[in-house]
Design a protein around this motif. Sequence first.
Motif, PDB file in Angstrom:
ATOM      1  N   ILE A 259      42.694   4.142   6.360  1.00 24.72           N
ATOM      2  CA  ILE A 259      43.251   4.011   7.707  1.00 24.72           C
ATOM      3  C   ILE A 259      44.213   5.145   8.025  1.00 24.72           C
ATOM      4  O   ILE A 259      44.472   5.420   9.181  1.00 24.72           O
ATOM      5  N   ASP A 260      44.723   5.827   6.989  1.00 23.70           N
ATOM      6  CA  ASP A 260      45.622   6.954   7.199  1.00 23.70           C
ATOM      7  C   ASP A 260      44.877   8.257   7.473  1.00 23.70           C
ATOM      8  O   ASP A 260      45.500   9.253   7.823  1.00 23.70           O
ATOM      9  N   LEU A 261      43.562   8.265   7.304  1.00 24.91           N
ATOM     10  CA  LEU A 261      42.773   9.468   7.539  1.00 24.91           C
ATOM     11  C   LEU A 261      42.358   9.546   9.004  1.00 24.91           C
ATOM     12  O   LEU A 261      42.063   8.517   9.623  1.00 24.91           O
ATOM     13  N   PRO A 262      42.293  10.744   9.555  1.00 23.99           N
ATOM     14  CA  PRO A 262      41.766  10.885  10.916  1.00 23.99           C
ATOM     15  C   PRO A 262      40.335  10.356  10.991  1.00 23.99           C
ATOM     16  O   PRO A 262      39.571  10.468  10.018  1.00 23.99           O
ATOM     17  N   ALA A 263      39.983   9.802  12.122  1.00 24.56           N
ATOM     18  CA  ALA A 263      38.650   9.212  12.300  1.00 24.56           C
ATOM     19  C   ALA A 263      37.547  10.223  11.983  1.00 24.56           C
ATOM     20  O   ALA A 263      36.549   9.869  11.349  1.00 24.56           O
ATOM     21  N   ARG A 264      37.710  11.460  12.404  1.00 29.00           N
ATOM     22  CA  ARG A 264      36.666  12.475  12.151  1.00 29.00           C
ATOM     23  C   ARG A 264      36.465  12.701  10.656  1.00 29.00           C
ATOM     24  O   ARG A 264      35.341  12.931  10.210  1.00 29.00           O
ATOM     25  N   VAL A 265      37.537  12.670   9.887  1.00 29.62           N
ATOM     26  CA  VAL A 265      37.432  12.861   8.436  1.00 29.62           C
ATOM     27  C   VAL A 265      36.715  11.671   7.813  1.00 29.62           C
ATOM     28  O   VAL A 265      35.787  11.837   7.005  1.00 29.62           O
ATOM     29  N   ARG A 266      37.117  10.463   8.199  1.00 27.73           N
ATOM     30  CA  ARG A 266      36.451   9.256   7.681  1.00 27.73           C
ATOM     31  C   ARG A 266      34.966   9.280   8.016  1.00 27.73           C
ATOM     32  O   ARG A 266      34.115   8.996   7.165  1.00 27.73           O
ATOM     33  N   GLU A 267      34.652   9.606   9.269  1.00 35.41           N
ATOM     34  CA  GLU A 267      33.253   9.608   9.711  1.00 35.41           C
ATOM     35  C   GLU A 267      32.440  10.662   8.971  1.00 35.41           C
ATOM     36  O   GLU A 267      31.291  10.419   8.599  1.00 35.41           O
ATOM     37  N   SER A 268      33.030  11.831   8.747  1.00 31.31           N
ATOM     38  CA  SER A 268      32.334  12.890   8.026  1.00 31.31           C
ATOM     39  C   SER A 268      32.037  12.468   6.587  1.00 31.31           C
ATOM     40  O   SER A 268      30.918  12.659   6.090  1.00 31.31           O
ATOM     41  N   LEU A 269      33.040  11.908   5.925  1.00 29.44           N
ATOM     42  CA  LEU A 269      32.843  11.456   4.552  1.00 29.44           C
ATOM     43  C   LEU A 269      31.807  10.340   4.484  1.00 29.44           C
ATOM     44  O   LEU A 269      30.899  10.359   3.641  1.00 29.44           O
ATOM     45  N   GLU A 270      31.930   9.369   5.380  1.00 32.69           N
ATOM     46  CA  GLU A 270      30.988   8.253   5.374  1.00 32.69           C
ATOM     47  C   GLU A 270      29.561   8.743   5.603  1.00 32.69           C
ATOM     48  O   GLU A 270      28.631   8.330   4.904  1.00 32.69           O
ATOM     49  N   ALA A 271      29.376   9.660   6.554  1.00 30.36           N
ATOM     50  CA  ALA A 271      28.041  10.190   6.829  1.00 30.36           C
ATOM     51  C   ALA A 271      27.497  10.945   5.612  1.00 30.36           C
ATOM     52  O   ALA A 271      26.318  10.788   5.258  1.00 30.36           O
ATOM     53  N   SER A 272      28.348  11.745   4.980  1.00 25.11           N
ATOM     54  CA  SER A 272      27.893  12.494   3.798  1.00 25.11           C
ATOM     55  C   SER A 272      27.485  11.550   2.672  1.00 25.11           C
ATOM     56  O   SER A 272      26.443  11.743   2.034  1.00 25.11           O
ATOM     57  N   PHE A 273      28.306  10.530   2.424  1.00 25.78           N
ATOM     58  CA  PHE A 273      27.979   9.582   1.355  1.00 25.78           C
ATOM     59  C   PHE A 273      26.711   8.793   1.699  1.00 25.78           C
ATOM     60  O   PHE A 273      25.856   8.590   0.836  1.00 25.78           O
ATOM     61  N   ASP A 274      26.576   8.363   2.951  1.00 29.41           N
ATOM     62  CA  ASP A 274      25.390   7.603   3.351  1.00 29.41           C
ATOM     63  C   ASP A 274      24.126   8.463   3.275  1.00 29.41           C
ATOM     64  O   ASP A 274      23.074   8.011   2.807  1.00 29.41           O
ATOM     65  N   ASP A 275      24.219   9.717   3.752  1.00 31.07           N
ATOM     66  CA  ASP A 275      23.061  10.613   3.697  1.00 31.07           C
ATOM     67  C   ASP A 275      22.692  10.937   2.251  1.00 31.07           C
ATOM     68  O   ASP A 275      21.504  11.002   1.906  1.00 31.07           O
ATOM     69  N   ALA A 276      23.697  11.112   1.408  1.00 33.61           N
ATOM     70  CA  ALA A 276      23.429  11.368  -0.008  1.00 33.61           C
ATOM     71  C   ALA A 276      22.755  10.156  -0.647  1.00 33.61           C
ATOM     72  O   ALA A 276      21.821  10.307  -1.450  1.00 33.61           O
ATOM     73  N   ARG A 277      23.209   8.978  -0.283  1.00 36.74           N
ATOM     74  CA  ARG A 277      22.615   7.763  -0.852  1.00 36.74           C
ATOM     75  C   ARG A 277      21.158   7.620  -0.429  1.00 36.74           C
ATOM     76  O   ARG A 277      20.294   7.289  -1.242  1.00 36.74           O
TER      77      ARG A 277
END
Length: 98
Positions: free
Chosen positions: A14-32
């Motif tokens: 929750i302390d991370l900017p939304a864009r950072v969270r979204e980028s990480l989540e997308a990268s992890f999901d795409d990698a999965r």
Amino acid sequence: MSMDGLPRGVSDAIDLPARVRESLEASFDDARTAVRAGDAETALEHVETASRVLGHKVPPSPLKEKLKHGVTAVERTAADEPLVASEYLRLMSQLVRP
């Protein structure tokens, strides 16, 4: 539960900017998705993207350490143990959701 087996409290995400969270989540999901399809090379490209974001956009924190541990585990297991890598990626994606 977190990757280290400890109960997960309020997320550091929750302390991370939304864009950072979204980028990480997308990268992890795409990698999965890639690792589950047997494409370790593409999975590792997405993990490398996440690793760069971690290095440049995520401040030192327990969350960052967990994610770095997970990235290392995926790099080690993507080709030979895709189910293990997939589970790490699923957990990391969950960790970055607020």
